[in-house]
Design a protein around this motif. Structure first.
Motif, PDB file in Angstrom:
ATOM      1  N   CYS A 241     -22.923-135.046  24.024  1.00 43.25           N
ATOM      2  CA  CYS A 241     -23.649-135.024  24.950  1.00 43.25           C
ATOM      3  C   CYS A 241     -25.468-134.624  24.318  1.00 43.25           C
ATOM      4  CB  CYS A 241     -23.583-133.448  25.151  1.00 43.25           C
ATOM      5  SG  CYS A 241     -24.066-131.467  25.314  1.00 43.25           S
ATOM      6  N   THR A 242     -26.105-135.149  25.464  1.00 44.21           N
ATOM      7  CA  THR A 242     -27.558-135.134  25.049  1.00 44.21           C
ATOM      8  C   THR A 242     -28.023-133.991  26.642  1.00 44.21           C
ATOM      9  OG1 THR A 242     -27.408-137.650  23.590  1.00 44.21           O
ATOM     10  CG2 THR A 242     -29.939-136.782  25.280  1.00 44.21           C
ATOM     11  N   TYR A 243     -28.675-133.335  26.364  1.00 42.24           N
ATOM     12  CA  TYR A 243     -29.173-132.230  26.996  1.00 42.24           C
ATOM     13  C   TYR A 243     -31.102-132.630  27.346  1.00 42.24           C
ATOM     14  CZ  TYR A 243     -30.270-127.876  29.791  1.00 42.24           C
ATOM     15  OH  TYR A 243     -31.179-127.094  30.047  1.00 42.24           O
ATOM     16  N   VAL A 244     -31.251-132.486  27.755  1.00 47.32           N
ATOM     17  CA  VAL A 244     -32.653-132.615  27.945  1.00 47.32           C
ATOM     18  C   VAL A 244     -33.744-131.672  29.144  1.00 47.32           C
ATOM     19  CG1 VAL A 244     -35.150-134.418  28.837  1.00 47.32           C
ATOM     20  CG2 VAL A 244     -32.709-135.476  27.938  1.00 47.32           C
ATOM     21  N   GLN A 245     -33.987-131.118  28.750  1.00 47.65           N
ATOM     22  CA  GLN A 245     -34.788-130.573  29.976  1.00 47.65           C
ATOM     23  C   GLN A 245     -37.198-131.013  30.648  1.00 47.65           C
ATOM     24  OE1 GLN A 245     -35.924-125.794  29.206  1.00 47.65           O
ATOM     25  NE2 GLN A 245     -33.646-125.510  28.491  1.00 47.65           N
ATOM     26  N   VAL A 246     -36.779-130.818  31.569  1.00 47.86           N
ATOM     27  CA  VAL A 246     -37.833-131.522  31.733  1.00 47.86           C
ATOM     28  C   VAL A 246     -39.269-130.979  32.891  1.00 47.86           C
ATOM     29  CG1 VAL A 246     -38.966-133.771  32.570  1.00 47.86           C
ATOM     30  CG2 VAL A 246     -36.266-133.648  31.344  1.00 47.86           C
ATOM     31  N   ASP A 247     -40.404-131.156  32.244  1.00 48.48           N
ATOM     32  CA  ASP A 247     -41.099-130.299  33.157  1.00 48.48           C
ATOM     33  C   ASP A 247     -41.934-131.211  34.179  1.00 48.48           C
ATOM     34  OD1 ASP A 247     -43.090-128.834  34.975  1.00 48.48           O
ATOM     35  OD2 ASP A 247     -43.446-127.580  32.829  1.00 48.48           O
ATOM     36  N   LEU A 248     -41.782-131.739  35.120  1.00 51.94           N
ATOM     37  CA  LEU A 248     -42.635-132.526  36.070  1.00 51.94           C
ATOM     38  C   LEU A 248     -43.726-132.554  36.116  1.00 51.94           C
ATOM     39  CD1 LEU A 248     -39.439-133.949  37.436  1.00 51.94           C
ATOM     40  CD2 LEU A 248     -40.179-134.834  35.998  1.00 51.94           C
ATOM     41  N   ALA A 249     -44.119-131.175  35.735  1.00 55.66           N
ATOM     42  CA  ALA A 249     -45.409-131.182  36.896  1.00 55.66           C
ATOM     43  C   ALA A 249     -46.433-131.717  35.081  1.00 55.66           C
ATOM     44  CB  ALA A 249     -45.570-129.916  36.881  1.00 55.66           C
ATOM     45  N   THR A 250     -46.159-131.057  33.976  1.00 54.07           N
ATOM     46  CA  THR A 250     -47.043-131.406  32.732  1.00 54.07           C
ATOM     47  C   THR A 250     -45.610-132.980  31.982  1.00 54.07           C
ATOM     48  OG1 THR A 250     -45.240-129.949  31.518  1.00 54.07           O
ATOM     49  CG2 THR A 250     -47.148-129.166  32.404  1.00 54.07           C
ATOM     50  N   GLY A 251     -44.847-132.576  32.433  1.00 59.78           N
ATOM     51  CA  GLY A 251     -44.301-134.318  32.120  1.00 59.78           C
ATOM     52  C   GLY A 251     -43.534-134.141  30.460  1.00 59.78           C
ATOM     53  N   LEU A 252     -43.012-132.592  30.035  1.00 56.21           N
ATOM     54  CA  LEU A 252     -42.530-132.384  28.540  1.00 56.21           C
ATOM     55  C   LEU A 252     -41.278-132.324  28.721  1.00 56.21           C
ATOM     56  CD1 LEU A 252     -42.745-131.050  25.758  1.00 56.21           C
ATOM     57  CD2 LEU A 252     -43.062-128.558  27.178  1.00 56.21           C
ATOM     58  N   ALA A 253     -40.938-133.280  27.588  1.00 55.11           N
ATOM     59  CA  ALA A 253     -39.260-133.274  27.658  1.00 55.11           C
ATOM     60  C   ALA A 253     -38.834-132.930  26.396  1.00 55.11           C
ATOM     61  CB  ALA A 253     -38.849-135.023  28.001  1.00 55.11           C
ATOM     62  N   GLN A 254     -38.073-131.939  26.402  1.00 53.53           N
ATOM     63  CA  GLN A 254     -37.182-131.735  25.557  1.00 53.53           C
ATOM     64  C   GLN A 254     -35.600-131.906  25.611  1.00 53.53           C
ATOM     65  OE1 GLN A 254     -39.458-127.594  27.362  1.00 53.53           O
ATOM     66  NE2 GLN A 254     -38.374-127.117  25.234  1.00 53.53           N
TER      67      GLN A 254
END
Length: 751
Positions: free
Chosen positions: A462-475
């Motif tokens: 699997c691939t898991y991504v945490q995204v903050d759409l306000a800042t654009g940060l994607a982990q």
């Protein structure tokens, strides 16, 4: 033995359904008036009697008394019919030992039609079954004798062996070639049906244009029994092309079962029905004839589909021209119907099992996708096009605190119901870990332990991504899975360099829970795509080719996320007829991003959780970076760690850490650690060799203000830091819209 009147056969009654059948008792009676056979030597010289002349030419005569229902043959006629005098009793039914049932129906139709139309002559070819089992062509020609009122009383005619005539004629050779071609076609069709898994596959095989041409069929209808109705799964050609007169498609239509409909009649009677002329078709099925107009149906075959004594459905074949269905044709069609019946029965069982499996899988996937603020997310899932079993592909979109979003795509090993069941459990567990706010690497580590504890031999990627759409940060973290495809605001698509760890389950087996984190920044208008390998892998092709094809499809696709998802799946999955499941998740950040809300981060650290403190540090670090605190982030992270550690060491419970960005100018970051102890911290003066007692000194030195507040169940130690004024960092990185940095969990606090 049946009564004579029950066996009476009179062609003058066209409404009668009684037909000659095989069997009948043998008798030694023959017409005493028929000429006797002459010795061979007497035939060389002198006059030859008329009956002998016919016999020498393989011909004979018959005398059919319609009132007495006797059918007398002379010696030549007996020879043509391959009968001895003691084998025939003059009863028309006794000819059934030589004339097959289908051929008798054909002869009956010729006589009945001549009587109904008032003609005095008729003729017909038919196939005769000899005593040695061979079959030969025979021709019957009769003259109808009528009384003064015009009522038919008697038929006098000639029988002759037509084998030589038809055996060397172009018509016979053409008919033989047609039979040979149809036989080969039936064999090929049987092979294709053996590979068909679903009823849809069967419909494709039967409606293949080459198969229709080979059978000479203009129209085909295949219906399966569904309760008291027939459900059509194949309708094509002839009267079934295009639209119905009422404007509705005939595909997948239901009709009732009934004897007034040809297919329904075949199903209910379980007997094939062959219609050889348009007039016969209109007479037997007037409702269907009106429905098919203006199309002409010159002849048709309606074949019941019966398997294991169960009525499965019916197959209808339509021809524009009238034709005679020979015994070979009828046997071929009946055999073909048997193969179709077995295939349909197998396919229906397959469809039921597959519906059950896909239904199970569908209930384990998310029912809806949450609405986002600051972006769009669309998903697509496609089940395998072939095969009974389903796979373990899944996707999920998880709302997280502070407006963040978790996106995951994965695949459990195997293609069966067990894989789907494991997928459902793993998806729920991973969703729970993510919703608790754990860092991405921790989410996968815990999911791997969960999968190992299920006591299954399956692993999962699997691939898991945490995204903050306000800042654009994607982990981004990967467990043996494909990373994301990035498409920037200019529609350029590529695969960023993303490190990964072992698949879930295997990571626990080898005690390798190190899932490196790759940090990306999505500029406004850019997005990422996650997918399973069904979208890029093909048998015999390098996976890199599939990855390049996917990147090209994403870059050339439309701007709208929904249209882009359809474009990619139709081009790379549906268009290629892939035999694997596919899950696709497409996330795009809005081109215009509103000012981010001032967030607040919160995490509870259990005293017995060895990873809790590291997760709290990661939360603080990522939050401060998102808030653009610059170099001050080092000091805030150090103080937050000190406050939490002090609570864990000097109290009997856990700690609740709050990190908040306060409004105003200048901006301030507030750090607060709560515990259940009512004892307040005391400032001490540690010696040079002391290992503790410096925590509050550090707080006083680094924080702009601090204090202790009582709470209902304990206290809270807080401190605040002023954030220096400064603009946000440039969104452009090494690749225009993306900056990536790989981090490994568990590193030191210092940077």
């Amino acid at each position: 033995m049946a009564e004579p009147e029950q066996r009476r056969y009179d062609p003058r009654e066209p409404w009668s359904d009684v037909l000659p059948v095989a069997g009948g008792s043998a008798a030694s009676a023959s017409s005493g008036d028929l000429p006797a056979r002459a010795p061979t030597g007497d035939l060389l010289h002198g006059e030859i009697a008329g009956g002998h002349r016919l016999a020498l030419n393989r011909m004979g005569s018959f005398d059919w008394d319609l009132d007495a229902s006797t059918f007398l043959l002379d010696e030549g006629g007996l020879d043509v019919m391959d009968l001895r005098a003691d084998e025939y009793d003059g009863d028309p039914f006794s000819l059934g030992v030589r004339v097959p049932h289908e051929e008798a129906m054909h002869l009956d139709a010729a006589v009945t039609e001549a009587l109904r139309e008032g003609r005095d002559e008729y003729g017909a070819y038919f196939l005769l079954t000899c005593r040695d089992g061979s079959r030969r062509w025979t021709h019957a020609q009769g003259r109808v004798l009528r009384d003064a009122a015009g009522y038919p009383r008697r038929v006098i005619g000639i029988l002759r062996d037509a084998t030589a005539e038809l055996g060397h004629s172009p018509l016979s050779r053409s008919a033989e070639e047609t039979r040979r071609r149809r036989t080969m076609l039936a064999q090929r069709t049987t092979t294709a049906l053996g590979q068909a898994l679903t009823t849809r596959d069967i419909g494709k095989v039967l409606t293949d244009p080459e198969n229709l041409r080979g059978l000479g069929v203009e129209g085909l209808a295949l219906g399966v029994v569904d309760g008291d109705r027939l459900r059509f799964i194949a309708l094509t050609g002839g009267p079934f092309d295009g639209e119905r007169t009422d404007g509705e498609r005939t595909d997948d239509e239901f009709v009732r079962l009934g004897t007034d409909l040809p297919l329904g009649h075949a199903v209910l009677s379980r007997r094939p029905r062959f219609v050889e002329s348009a007039e016969e078709f209109r007479r037997q099925y007037p409702q269907v004839a009106r429905f098919l107009e203006p199309h002409v149906v010159g002849s048709a075959a309606f074949l019941p589909l019966v398997a294991q004594a169960q009525r499965i459905g019916a197959l209808g074949l339509y021809y524009e021209e009238p034709q005679t269905f020979t015994a070979e044709d009828r046997d071929l069609y009946v055999a073909l119907a048997g193969v179709v019946a077995q295939s349909v029965q197998r396919a229906r069982l397959f469809d039921e099992e597959r519906d059950l499996a896909t239904g199970l899988q569908g209930t384990m996937l998310p029912r809806r996708i949450p609405e986002l603020s600051g972006g769009d997310v669309v998903v697509r899932y496609r089940a395998a096009t072939t095969g009974r079993d389903v796979g373990g592909d899944w996707y999920d979109v998880i709302p997280l605190p502070q407006g963040r979003l978790g996106a995951v795509v994965g695949d459990v090993q195997g293609h069966d119901v067990h894989a789907a069941a494991v997928m459902g459990q793993l998806r729920i567990a991973l969703r729970a870990y993510a919703a608790e706010g754990h860092p991405p690497a921790t989410v996968l580590a815990r999911a791997s332990r969960f999968l190992a504890d299920l006591d299954t031999e399956r692993f999962a990627t699997c691939t898991y991504v945490q995204v903050d759409l306000a800042t654009g940060l994607a982990q981004v973290v990967c467990a043996g899975h494909l990373g994301p495809v990035i498409r920037d605001a200019g529609h350029r698509a590529y695969w960023p360099n993303v490190r990964g760890g072992l698949p879930l389950g295997l990571a626990t087996l080898f005690n390798e829970h190190d899932f490196p984190e790759t940090r990306l920044h999505l500029a406004p208008g850019s997005g990422l795509l996650l997918c399973t390998d069904g979208l890029v892998e093909r048998p015999g092709r390098n996976i890199q080719e599939g990855m390049d094809a996917l990147a090209d499809a994403v870059s050339r696709g439309p701007r709208d996320p929904d249209e882009l998802a359809d474009h990619v799946s139709e081009l790379l999955w549906e268009g290629a007829g892939v035999e694997d499941d596919m899950a696709l998740l497409l996330l795009r950040r809005s081109a215009t991003v509103a000012a981010p809300a001032l967030p607040r981060l919160r995490r509870h650290i259990h005293q017995a959780d060895p990873e809790g403190l590291a997760e709290a540090r990661a939360m603080v670090r990522h939050g401060l970076e998102a808030w653009r605190t610059g170099d001050l982030a080092h000091e805030i992270e150090l103080i937050a760690d000190e406050l939490v550690t002090n609570a864990l060491v000097h109290t009997d419970g856990g700690a609740l850490l709050d990190l908040e960005l306060l409004p105003g100018s200048p901006r301030r970051v507030r750090v607060e650690a709560q515990d259940r102890s009512s004892e307040w911290p005391r400032r001490r003066t540690p010696g040079l060799s002391a290992t503790s007692g410096r925590g509050l000194l550090m707080v006083e030195k680094l924080a702009d203000s601090w204090g202790v507040e009582p709470r209902g169940s304990g206290k809270a130690v807080w401190c605040e830091f002023r954030v220096p004024a400064g603009g946000p960092p440039d969104d452009r990185g090494d690749r225009g819209d993306i900056r990536s940095e790989v981090r490994t969990p568990g590193h030191s606090l210092g940077k």
